[in-house]
Write a protein that holds these residues in place. Sequence first.
Motif, short mmCIF file in Angstrom:
data_model
loop_
_atom_site.label_atom_id
_atom_site.label_comp_id
_atom_site.label_asym_id
_atom_site.label_seq_id
_atom_site.Cartn_x
_atom_site.Cartn_y
_atom_site.Cartn_z
N ASN A 7 39.47 93.23 84.29
CA ASN A 7 40.07 93.29 85.46
C ASN A 7 41.28 92.09 85.25
O ASN A 7 41.20 91.07 85.53
CB ASN A 7 39.32 92.47 86.67
CG ASN A 7 39.87 93.28 88.31
OD1 ASN A 7 41.22 93.19 88.21
ND2 ASN A 7 38.94 93.05 88.55
N ALA A 52 46.83 102.21 88.36
CA ALA A 52 46.61 101.43 89.12
C ALA A 52 47.49 100.29 89.30
O ALA A 52 48.79 100.06 88.02
CB ALA A 52 45.23 100.75 88.21
N SER A 68 42.21 102.16 84.11
CA SER A 68 41.48 102.61 85.37
C SER A 68 41.57 102.07 86.49
O SER A 68 41.92 100.23 86.50
CB SER A 68 39.96 102.63 85.22
OG SER A 68 39.05 102.58 84.96
N CYS A 69 41.39 102.53 87.75
CA CYS A 69 41.51 101.60 88.82
C CYS A 69 40.51 101.01 89.71
O CYS A 69 39.46 101.85 89.81
CB CYS A 69 42.98 102.15 89.79
SG CYS A 69 43.03 101.63 91.32
N PRO A 70 40.51 100.31 90.11
CA PRO A 70 39.12 100.19 91.39
C PRO A 70 39.23 100.85 92.32
O PRO A 70 40.44 101.70 92.90
CB PRO A 70 39.42 98.34 91.95
CG PRO A 70 40.19 98.02 90.58
CD PRO A 70 41.26 98.80 89.82
N ASP A 71 37.64 101.37 92.56
CA ASP A 71 38.01 102.44 93.67
C ASP A 71 39.21 102.16 95.16
O ASP A 71 39.28 103.32 95.81
CB ASP A 71 37.01 102.92 94.39
CG ASP A 71 35.78 102.89 93.10
OD1 ASP A 71 36.16 104.30 92.20
OD2 ASP A 71 34.76 103.29 92.89
N ALA A 72 38.84 101.20 95.51
CA ALA A 72 40.00 100.97 96.61
C ALA A 72 41.02 101.03 96.91
O ALA A 72 41.72 100.71 98.27
CB ALA A 72 38.97 98.97 97.14
N ARG A 74 42.53 103.03 94.55
CA ARG A 74 42.78 104.23 94.09
C ARG A 74 44.18 105.15 94.43
O ARG A 74 44.36 105.35 95.70
CB ARG A 74 41.67 105.16 93.49
CG ARG A 74 41.65 106.39 92.18
CD ARG A 74 41.50 106.39 92.10
NE ARG A 74 40.45 105.69 91.26
CZ ARG A 74 39.20 105.49 90.48
NH1 ARG A 74 38.36 105.97 91.74
NH2 ARG A 74 39.18 105.01 89.79
N SER A 86 51.27 105.97 98.66
CA SER A 86 50.73 106.68 98.17
C SER A 86 50.82 107.62 97.62
O SER A 86 51.99 108.31 98.01
CB SER A 86 49.49 107.67 98.85
OG SER A 86 48.95 108.87 98.10
N HIS A 89 48.15 110.09 91.50
CA HIS A 89 47.30 109.22 90.39
C HIS A 89 46.57 110.16 90.11
O HIS A 89 45.69 111.02 90.25
CB HIS A 89 47.03 108.59 91.36
CG HIS A 89 45.79 108.53 92.08
ND1 HIS A 89 46.33 109.35 93.03
CD2 HIS A 89 44.84 108.99 91.89
CE1 HIS A 89 45.14 109.00 93.62
NE2 HIS A 89 44.35 109.67 93.29
N ALA A 91 42.73 109.28 87.08
CA ALA A 91 41.70 108.33 87.30
C ALA A 91 41.46 107.10 86.80
O ALA A 91 41.75 105.72 86.76
CB ALA A 91 40.15 108.70 86.99
N GLU A 92 41.78 107.83 84.85
CA GLU A 92 42.17 106.75 83.76
C GLU A 92 43.68 107.38 83.14
O GLU A 92 43.21 108.50 82.72
CB GLU A 92 40.41 106.39 83.34
CG GLU A 92 40.06 107.64 82.62
CD GLU A 92 38.40 107.30 81.86
OE1 GLU A 92 38.08 106.30 81.87
OE2 GLU A 92 38.50 107.64 80.54
#
Length: 152
Positions: A7, A52, A68-72, A74, A86, A89, A91-92
């Motif tokens: 991270n 991310a 990738s990105c932490p869910d919180a 994204r 926003s 984006h 996911a990865e």
Amino acid sequence: MNTAPANIHGTAITVDGIGLLYLGPSGGGKSGLAFDCLAEARLRQLPGALVADDRVLILQDEDRIIASCPDAIRGLIELRYSGIVSVDHVAEAEIHFAVLPVPSNEGDRLPPDNEKANLAPGIRLPAIRVPLWSRFPLSLIFARIQTLKGNG
């Protein structure tokens, strides 16, 4: 995939299949520069998306580096003094280059030869320095990538 993701503090985007990871200190212009590159990609009608912002999960999978990105967080990017917005984006994405924002008071005009950025233990990427005042940062990055490919 080989290990748990690291991270790290940064911003990752993908433009036309090229993954870029912006690194530097907090407040150093990473998010703004990445946002400018996404805007420039849109003007050039190139596909581009945020991976991310602020926290990037980095994983080495054999010879590929995946972000990738932490869910919180994204799909969210902080634009200093304007707030959190926003954006498109993914996911990865595979990351190919580290982008190092350069403030106006940087002394050296030329980057070191074959400069690499250390992301995590054993994970390095070719580095591209970009002035924060660049009017077309994505064009500068793409020009530098072509130069690096010609030398590599």
